[in-house]
Design an enzyme around this catalytic site. Sequence first.
Site, PDB file in Angstrom:
ATOM      1  N   HIS A 192       0.827  -1.226   0.000  1.00  0.00           N
ATOM      2  CA  HIS A 192       0.000   0.000   0.000  1.00  0.00           C
ATOM      3  C   HIS A 192       0.857   1.269   0.000  1.00  0.00           C
ATOM      4  O   HIS A 192       0.322   2.358  -0.232  1.00  0.00           O
ATOM      5  CB  HIS A 192      -0.912   0.042   1.226  1.00  0.00           C
ATOM      6  CG  HIS A 192      -1.946  -1.029   1.267  1.00  0.00           C
ATOM      7  ND1 HIS A 192      -2.828  -1.247   0.233  1.00  0.00           N
ATOM      8  CD2 HIS A 192      -2.251  -1.960   2.212  1.00  0.00           C
ATOM      9  CE1 HIS A 192      -3.633  -2.268   0.554  1.00  0.00           C
ATOM     10  NE2 HIS A 192      -3.292  -2.723   1.734  1.00  0.00           N
ATOM     11  N   ASP A 211      -2.934 -10.680  -2.140  1.00  0.00           N
ATOM     12  CA  ASP A 211      -3.436 -10.174  -0.860  1.00  0.00           C
ATOM     13  C   ASP A 211      -4.924  -9.831  -1.021  1.00  0.00           C
ATOM     14  O   ASP A 211      -5.378  -9.515  -2.123  1.00  0.00           O
ATOM     15  CB  ASP A 211      -2.638  -8.912  -0.495  1.00  0.00           C
ATOM     16  CG  ASP A 211      -2.878  -8.422   0.916  1.00  0.00           C
ATOM     17  OD1 ASP A 211      -2.043  -8.696   1.784  1.00  0.00           O
ATOM     18  OD2 ASP A 211      -3.909  -7.749   1.145  1.00  0.00           O
ATOM     19  N   HIS A 220      -6.369  -7.283  -0.124  1.00  0.00           N
ATOM     20  CA  HIS A 220      -6.499  -5.861  -0.460  1.00  0.00           C
ATOM     21  C   HIS A 220      -5.724  -5.545  -1.736  1.00  0.00           C
ATOM     22  O   HIS A 220      -4.636  -6.090  -1.959  1.00  0.00           O
ATOM     23  CB  HIS A 220      -5.945  -4.991   0.682  1.00  0.00           C
ATOM     24  CG  HIS A 220      -6.570  -5.275   2.005  1.00  0.00           C
ATOM     25  ND1 HIS A 220      -5.949  -6.047   2.967  1.00  0.00           N
ATOM     26  CD2 HIS A 220      -7.768  -4.922   2.527  1.00  0.00           C
ATOM     27  CE1 HIS A 220      -6.740  -6.148   4.032  1.00  0.00           C
ATOM     28  NE2 HIS A 220      -7.849  -5.476   3.789  1.00  0.00           N
ATOM     29  N   ASP A 257      -4.314 -12.796   3.802  1.00  0.00           N
ATOM     30  CA  ASP A 257      -5.528 -12.358   4.492  1.00  0.00           C
ATOM     31  C   ASP A 257      -6.798 -12.606   3.675  1.00  0.00           C
ATOM     32  O   ASP A 257      -7.895 -12.235   4.102  1.00  0.00           O
ATOM     33  CB  ASP A 257      -5.429 -10.879   4.900  1.00  0.00           C
ATOM     34  CG  ASP A 257      -4.790 -10.014   3.844  1.00  0.00           C
ATOM     35  OD1 ASP A 257      -4.575 -10.501   2.713  1.00  0.00           O
ATOM     36  OD2 ASP A 257      -4.493  -8.835   4.134  1.00  0.00           O
TER      37      ASP A 257
END
Lengths: 140, 347
Positions: free
Chosen positions: B124, B159, B161, B246
């Site tokens: 990120h 991931d 995200h 995740d």
Amino acid sequence: MNTLRTIAVGYDGSSGSEAAVRWSLTLANATHSTVIVLHAIGLLEHLYTAYPRDVTPPAIVAMAKELAFDEQRLHWHVDDGDACSVLLRAGSSPLDADLLVVGSRGRGQRTGMLLGSTTLEVAEHTLTPLVIVPSRFEED
Amino acid sequence: MVLVVNQAYDDSGHEDSGHPERPERVSAVRAGIDDLHLGSDLIVVPDRVVTREELTRVHDSGYLEELAAYCYEGGGDLDQDTYATFSSWPVAKQAAGAGLAVIEELHRRGDGVGFVVTRPPGHHALRDRAMGFCLLNNIAVAAAALRSLGERVLIVDWDVHHGNGTQEIFWNDAEVLYVSTHQWPLFPGSGAASEVGGRLAIDRTVNIPLSPGATGDILRQAFDDIAAPVIDSFSPTWVLVSAGFDAHRADPMGDLHLTSNDFAAVASSVANFVPRPGRLAMFLEGGYDLDALRSSVHATLRSVLGEAVATEQSSRGEPRGDYVTRVQRDRLAAIEALYSSHDEEST
């Protein structure tokens, strides 16, 4: 001609963001603008307690009533992301805000600085006019 | 085949009490690696200090100076999700350097698979801003180092995200192909199928957004039908993976329903695009349920090391109709629009 159609204001539940919402509603009352209250859902909020997406927080509703703001022109908008990115996106489609409003400090912000990091980042990157409302606005 | 991992370093100073991005995550990953019982096939490479030049390929120097100063002043919250402490700057530099050390060892050997066990995660982190628990974009630092050597780099990010930082950094780089599968809508709000790369790198970004509740069969079909043809034509010379775990059904950070075996399966698909031994390195990103993290790392590494996986069953869900068709349609429309606007400007 009224070109201030849509005001987008960041809200994270902090007193600084409440001051920004209050200032936005006051301005919108004068300019007959629509107010979009923006809330960013970050990683931790998704994990713990997220604001409901469809229900405007009671504190905002109460503020609008106090200021006799037409609730038809008040919109609650929840978006996934960090606060800075969510605010910056508000200046483009689909929200197309004409003005961004933020408090000088919000939750989870750097300590020891005059302005919060989100406020600084938005100020640095936005292409939309921005108003930074000092926390004292509410008290005055 | 050998597994190359970075040496453990002291990351205990980068911790915020109660925060899910915590040192125990690394212990869980190390346990998943130990469960492989690789013996002498486990190669541990020593620390490597990342240089300023290596960092400034992907981060603004002003941001680096600001982050370092903030840490040395004691740190605090950087935003609503991301923290820094007095120790975070040296820890983050260790994490970025660890990826380079693993890649250099793979290059020297011409063999093996790399796994970079680091925190804080990186995908990120933007060019000029920390975000989403991430301070420095570790995989981007490694990809940029490979780019400087003339390599064509595939980055696969599974991931839960979207890796907005990595996408932004390579948005206009035609020599890096970024492929992401992620839950959508979810933090950070980017990663729509219509995000296909900048004008200088059209179709060098492939986003595969998955609805909450999506299972492994959907993920694998989407990867094989949407991403694989693009990767095939790109012909990478190196493959890097933002390996977040995740998306596991037990993880509290997302709502996908993958199992450890699903990570193994998609890792196997990704490994098919590695041009030759010693050209695959995985970087730890998310993964916050420690048991799921341990079993998922174990299953993933068994898969890419060519061993049978026998942990959880692969997940299957309800048929999603024309899901792949819809994602493809959005991608192609965006690509067409970019080419059209480019043509209009040229005439």
